[in-house]
Design a protein around this motif. Structure first.
Motif, PDB file in Angstrom:
ATOM      1  N   PHE A  45       0.683  -1.406   0.252  1.00  0.00           N
ATOM      2  CA  PHE A  45      -0.093  -0.063   0.065  1.00  0.00           C
ATOM      3  C   PHE A  45       0.872   1.180   0.079  1.00  0.00           C
ATOM      4  O   PHE A  45       1.842   1.350   0.804  1.00  0.00           O
ATOM      5  CB  PHE A  45      -0.851   0.040   1.173  1.00  0.00           C
ATOM      6  N   LYS A  46       0.715   2.093  -1.036  1.00  0.00           N
ATOM      7  CA  LYS A  46       1.485   3.351  -1.110  1.00  0.00           C
ATOM      8  C   LYS A  46       0.608   4.571  -0.748  1.00  0.00           C
ATOM      9  O   LYS A  46      -0.414   4.916  -1.578  1.00  0.00           O
ATOM     10  CB  LYS A  46       1.750   3.488  -2.490  1.00  0.00           C
ATOM     11  N   ALA A  47       0.824   5.073   0.769  1.00  0.00           N
ATOM     12  CA  ALA A  47      -0.038   5.970   1.254  1.00  0.00           C
ATOM     13  C   ALA A  47       0.027   7.298   0.169  1.00  0.00           C
ATOM     14  O   ALA A  47      -0.913   8.169   0.250  1.00  0.00           O
ATOM     15  CB  ALA A  47       0.507   6.332   2.789  1.00  0.00           C
ATOM     16  N   GLY A  48       1.246   7.633  -0.157  1.00  0.00           N
ATOM     17  CA  GLY A  48       1.119   8.845  -0.962  1.00  0.00           C
ATOM     18  C   GLY A  48       0.540   8.881  -2.407  1.00  0.00           C
ATOM     19  O   GLY A  48       0.510  10.120  -3.029  1.00  0.00           O
ATOM     20  N   GLU A  49      -0.190   7.954  -2.840  1.00  0.00           N
ATOM     21  CA  GLU A  49      -0.650   7.632  -4.213  1.00  0.00           C
ATOM     22  C   GLU A  49      -2.048   7.876  -3.855  1.00  0.00           C
ATOM     23  O   GLU A  49      -2.758   7.718  -2.852  1.00  0.00           O
ATOM     24  CB  GLU A  49      -0.292   6.175  -4.762  1.00  0.00           C
ATOM     25  N   THR A  50      -2.804   7.735  -5.154  1.00  0.00           N
ATOM     26  CA  THR A  50      -4.135   7.761  -5.024  1.00  0.00           C
ATOM     27  C   THR A  50      -4.854   6.701  -5.980  1.00  0.00           C
ATOM     28  O   THR A  50      -4.262   5.851  -6.770  1.00  0.00           O
ATOM     29  CB  THR A  50      -4.902   8.913  -5.692  1.00  0.00           C
ATOM     30  N   GLY A  51      -6.063   6.272  -5.645  1.00  0.00           N
ATOM     31  CA  GLY A  51      -6.570   5.286  -6.443  1.00  0.00           C
ATOM     32  C   GLY A  51      -5.920   4.042  -6.564  1.00  0.00           C
ATOM     33  O   GLY A  51      -5.462   3.519  -5.628  1.00  0.00           O
ATOM     34  N   LEU A  52      -6.106   3.302  -7.598  1.00  0.00           N
ATOM     35  CA  LEU A  52      -5.232   2.056  -7.871  1.00  0.00           C
ATOM     36  C   LEU A  52      -3.875   1.948  -7.692  1.00  0.00           C
ATOM     37  O   LEU A  52      -3.251   1.179  -7.429  1.00  0.00           O
ATOM     38  CB  LEU A  52      -5.704   1.563  -9.146  1.00  0.00           C
ATOM     39  N   ASN A  53      -3.264   3.403  -7.985  1.00  0.00           N
ATOM     40  CA  ASN A  53      -1.899   3.467  -7.893  1.00  0.00           C
ATOM     41  C   ASN A  53      -1.333   3.183  -6.555  1.00  0.00           C
ATOM     42  O   ASN A  53      -0.201   2.964  -6.220  1.00  0.00           O
ATOM     43  CB  ASN A  53      -1.381   4.794  -8.252  1.00  0.00           C
ATOM     44  N   ARG A  54      -2.591   3.198  -5.581  1.00  0.00           N
ATOM     45  CA  ARG A  54      -1.962   2.833  -4.091  1.00  0.00           C
ATOM     46  C   ARG A  54      -1.263   1.336  -3.797  1.00  0.00           C
ATOM     47  O   ARG A  54      -0.818   0.912  -3.016  1.00  0.00           O
ATOM     48  CB  ARG A  54      -3.276   3.048  -3.216  1.00  0.00           C
ATOM     49  N   PHE A  55      -2.008   0.703  -4.907  1.00  0.00           N
ATOM     50  CA  PHE A  55      -1.764  -0.882  -4.928  1.00  0.00           C
ATOM     51  C   PHE A  55      -0.958  -1.303  -5.764  1.00  0.00           C
ATOM     52  O   PHE A  55      -0.454  -2.484  -6.188  1.00  0.00           O
ATOM     53  CB  PHE A  55      -3.118  -1.645  -4.826  1.00  0.00           C
ATOM     54  N   PHE A  56      -1.056  -0.615  -7.187  1.00  0.00           N
ATOM     55  CA  PHE A  56      -0.442  -1.127  -8.289  1.00  0.00           C
ATOM     56  C   PHE A  56       0.605  -0.013  -8.663  1.00  0.00           C
ATOM     57  O   PHE A  56       0.601   1.252  -8.461  1.00  0.00           O
ATOM     58  CB  PHE A  56      -1.426  -1.260  -9.527  1.00  0.00           C
ATOM     59  N   GLY A  57       1.621  -0.656  -9.566  1.00  0.00           N
ATOM     60  CA  GLY A  57       2.597   0.390 -10.698  1.00  0.00           C
ATOM     61  C   GLY A  57       1.785   1.015 -11.583  1.00  0.00           C
ATOM     62  O   GLY A  57       0.310   0.642 -11.626  1.00  0.00           O
ATOM     63  N   PRO A  58       2.086   2.385 -11.972  1.00  0.00           N
ATOM     64  CA  PRO A  58       1.055   3.132 -13.131  1.00  0.00           C
ATOM     65  C   PRO A  58       0.633   1.934 -14.160  1.00  0.00           C
ATOM     66  O   PRO A  58      -0.429   2.042 -14.440  1.00  0.00           O
ATOM     67  CB  PRO A  58       2.135   4.170 -13.565  1.00  0.00           C
ATOM     68  N   LEU A  59       1.582   1.294 -14.757  1.00  0.00           N
ATOM     69  CA  LEU A  59       1.083   0.482 -16.104  1.00  0.00           C
ATOM     70  C   LEU A  59       0.122  -0.782 -15.411  1.00  0.00           C
ATOM     71  O   LEU A  59      -0.996  -0.747 -16.136  1.00  0.00           O
ATOM     72  CB  LEU A  59       2.178   0.063 -16.859  1.00  0.00           C
ATOM     73  N   GLU A  60       0.451  -1.261 -14.356  1.00  0.00           N
ATOM     74  CA  GLU A  60      -0.477  -2.204 -13.708  1.00  0.00           C
ATOM     75  C   GLU A  60      -1.960  -1.718 -13.641  1.00  0.00           C
ATOM     76  O   GLU A  60      -2.822  -2.281 -13.901  1.00  0.00           O
ATOM     77  CB  GLU A  60      -0.008  -2.882 -12.502  1.00  0.00           C
ATOM     78  N   ALA A  61      -1.951  -0.179 -13.055  1.00  0.00           N
ATOM     79  CA  ALA A  61      -3.270   0.191 -12.769  1.00  0.00           C
ATOM     80  C   ALA A  61      -3.964   0.336 -14.041  1.00  0.00           C
ATOM     81  O   ALA A  61      -5.196   0.371 -13.802  1.00  0.00           O
ATOM     82  CB  ALA A  61      -2.970   1.544 -11.917  1.00  0.00           C
ATOM     83  N   LYS A  62      -3.302   0.725 -15.128  1.00  0.00           N
ATOM     84  CA  LYS A  62      -4.045   1.136 -16.230  1.00  0.00           C
ATOM     85  C   LYS A  62      -4.579  -0.431 -16.904  1.00  0.00           C
ATOM     86  O   LYS A  62      -5.495  -0.363 -17.478  1.00  0.00           O
ATOM     87  CB  LYS A  62      -3.117   1.723 -17.219  1.00  0.00           C
ATOM     88  N   ILE A  63      -3.663  -1.586 -16.861  1.00  0.00           N
ATOM     89  CA  ILE A  63      -4.020  -2.670 -17.169  1.00  0.00           C
ATOM     90  C   ILE A  63      -5.339  -3.101 -16.463  1.00  0.00           C
ATOM     91  O   ILE A  63      -6.365  -3.923 -17.162  1.00  0.00           O
ATOM     92  CB  ILE A  63      -2.821  -3.499 -17.386  1.00  0.00           C
ATOM     93  N   MET A  64      -5.337  -2.912 -15.072  1.00  0.00           N
ATOM     94  CA  MET A  64      -6.519  -3.352 -14.477  1.00  0.00           C
ATOM     95  C   MET A  64      -7.857  -2.647 -14.776  1.00  0.00           C
ATOM     96  O   MET A  64      -8.747  -3.030 -14.773  1.00  0.00           O
ATOM     97  CB  MET A  64      -6.033  -3.195 -12.875  1.00  0.00           C
ATOM     98  N   ASP A  65      -7.622  -1.252 -15.107  1.00  0.00           N
ATOM     99  CA  ASP A  65      -8.666  -0.420 -15.308  1.00  0.00           C
ATOM    100  C   ASP A  65      -9.188  -1.040 -16.724  1.00  0.00           C
ATOM    101  O   ASP A  65     -10.550  -1.324 -16.805  1.00  0.00           O
ATOM    102  CB  ASP A  65      -8.198   1.018 -15.523  1.00  0.00           C
ATOM    103  N   ILE A  66      -8.426  -1.492 -17.808  1.00  0.00           N
ATOM    104  CA  ILE A  66      -8.860  -1.997 -18.816  1.00  0.00           C
ATOM    105  C   ILE A  66      -9.885  -3.335 -18.586  1.00  0.00           C
ATOM    106  O   ILE A  66     -10.613  -3.328 -19.169  1.00  0.00           O
ATOM    107  CB  ILE A  66      -7.889  -1.950 -19.838  1.00  0.00           C
ATOM    108  N   LEU A  67      -9.013  -4.015 -17.795  1.00  0.00           N
ATOM    109  CA  LEU A  67      -9.521  -5.457 -17.768  1.00  0.00           C
ATOM    110  C   LEU A  67     -10.943  -5.537 -16.744  1.00  0.00           C
ATOM    111  O   LEU A  67     -11.761  -6.395 -17.015  1.00  0.00           O
ATOM    112  CB  LEU A  67      -8.647  -6.484 -17.154  1.00  0.00           C
TER     113      LEU A  67
END
Length: 137
Positions: free
Chosen positions: A6-28
């Motif tokens: 968990f990355k406290a300084g991030e928002t949304g899915l980026n709290r759990f994923f890297g930027p590309l992972e978050a975009k991929i998860m959004d798509i899927l």
């Protein structure tokens, strides 16, 4: 499912994923059962991502238990193991348990204090939960 970092300084899915992972998860999460090529094409609006990069990230998400992979003909199709709502529920539950284990009542007090405007339905649910705990004691 194990709680992801968990990355406290991030928002949304980026709290759990890297930027590309978050975009991929959004798509899927918006349209499941997609091939690597389909995901790569959906990502093109942001940046040109190399096929091998997208494949590596998606296969790592499979290894982490976030995505499942199936074969249809000669194509690998990927889908999230949990819905977005189920994922967020699991992750927040794990995070809450870890906070309470580590900080005890302080964590609970801070969570309640963080609710600037208390939803009447939430208050009712908390009251019911407390009543049930008292019965069980």
């Amino acid at each position: 499912m194990k709680r992801l970092n968990f990355k406290a300084g991030e928002t949304g899915l980026n709290r759990f994923f890297g930027p590309l992972e978050a975009k991929i998860m959004d798509i899927l999460w918006s349209t499941s059962d997609r091939s690597i090529k389909e995901v790569q094409t959906a990502l093109e609006g942001d940046r040109d991502f190399n096929f091998n990069t997208v494949m590596t990230v998606m296969n790592r998400l499979v290894e982490k238990g976030i995505l499942s992979k199936s074969i249809r003909g000669r194509t690998s199709l990927y889908r999230p193991v949990l819905s977005r709502e189920e994922f967020m529920d699991e992750q927040s539950k794990e995070l809450s348990h870890e906070l309470v284990d580590e900080f005890g009542p302080l964590a609970v007090n801070h969570m309640i204090d963080a609710l600037e405007v208390a939803d009447p339905i939430l208050i009712e649910r908390l009251e019911q939960k407390i009543k049930q705990w008292k019965k069980d004691i």
